[in-house]
Enzyme design. Structure first.
Site, PDB file in Angstrom:
ATOM      1  N   VAL A 166       0.845  -1.199   0.000  1.00  0.00           N
ATOM      2  CA  VAL A 166       0.000   0.000   0.000  1.00  0.00           C
ATOM      3  C   VAL A 166       0.874   1.240   0.000  1.00  0.00           C
ATOM      4  CG1 VAL A 166      -1.758   1.261   1.309  1.00  0.00           C
ATOM      5  CG2 VAL A 166      -1.706  -1.228   1.408  1.00  0.00           C
ATOM      6  N   CYS A 167       0.499   2.249  -0.779  1.00  0.00           N
ATOM      7  CA  CYS A 167       1.122   3.568  -0.707  1.00  0.00           C
ATOM      8  C   CYS A 167       0.020   4.606  -0.866  1.00  0.00           C
ATOM      9  CB  CYS A 167       2.235   3.736  -1.737  1.00  0.00           C
ATOM     10  SG  CYS A 167       1.673   3.818  -3.452  1.00  0.00           S
ATOM     11  N   ARG A 168       0.347   5.809  -1.288  1.00  0.00           N
ATOM     12  CA  ARG A 168      -0.680   6.840  -1.430  1.00  0.00           C
ATOM     13  C   ARG A 168      -1.538   6.614  -2.668  1.00  0.00           C
ATOM     14  NH1 ARG A 168       2.179  11.637  -1.752  1.00  0.00           N
ATOM     15  NH2 ARG A 168       2.054  11.540  -3.987  1.00  0.00           N
TER      16      ARG A 168
END
Length: 110
Positions: free
Chosen positions: A61-63
């Site tokens: 997960v990231c932005r």
């Protein structure tokens, strides 16, 4: 091995029942502002697949999904099962899914 992206709802469902590990690879300040409940945090620059558990698949997960895509490729190349969360924490928050800080208060995605 890297497989297809997973959407935010599926990632939340799988994480809630313990099927996957949510791995947030954003920077420290992004994590501190808000993250998915139950996720663990390892910034992309500090990622070492050898330190990750191999007992269940990982959802990176990231932005927005870009950095986590890179993380997923690295993790998959190390032989671990991994998927990338499409749209990242932006999509997570837009879907109304919970965003928290370490102290349990409501977080934000910037």
């Amino acid at each position: 091995m890297f497989t297809a992206d997973v959407d935010t709802r599926e990632a939340e469902r799988l994480a809630a029942d313990g099927t996957v590990l949510l791995l947030d690879v954003r920077e420290h300040d992004e994590w501190a502002a808000g993250h998915a409940p139950g996720a663990i945090h390892v910034p992309l620059a500090e990622l070492d697949p050898a330190t990750l558990p191999g007992d269940r698949p990982i959802v990176a997960v990231c932005r927005s999904g870009n950095r986590s895509g890179k993380a997923a490729a690295t993790i998959g190349a190390a032989g671990l099962r991994v998927r990338n969360m499409a749209g990242g924490m932006n999509a997570w928050a837009e879907a109304g899914q919970p965003v928290v800080r370490d102290d349990g208060s409501t977080g934000v995605i910037g």
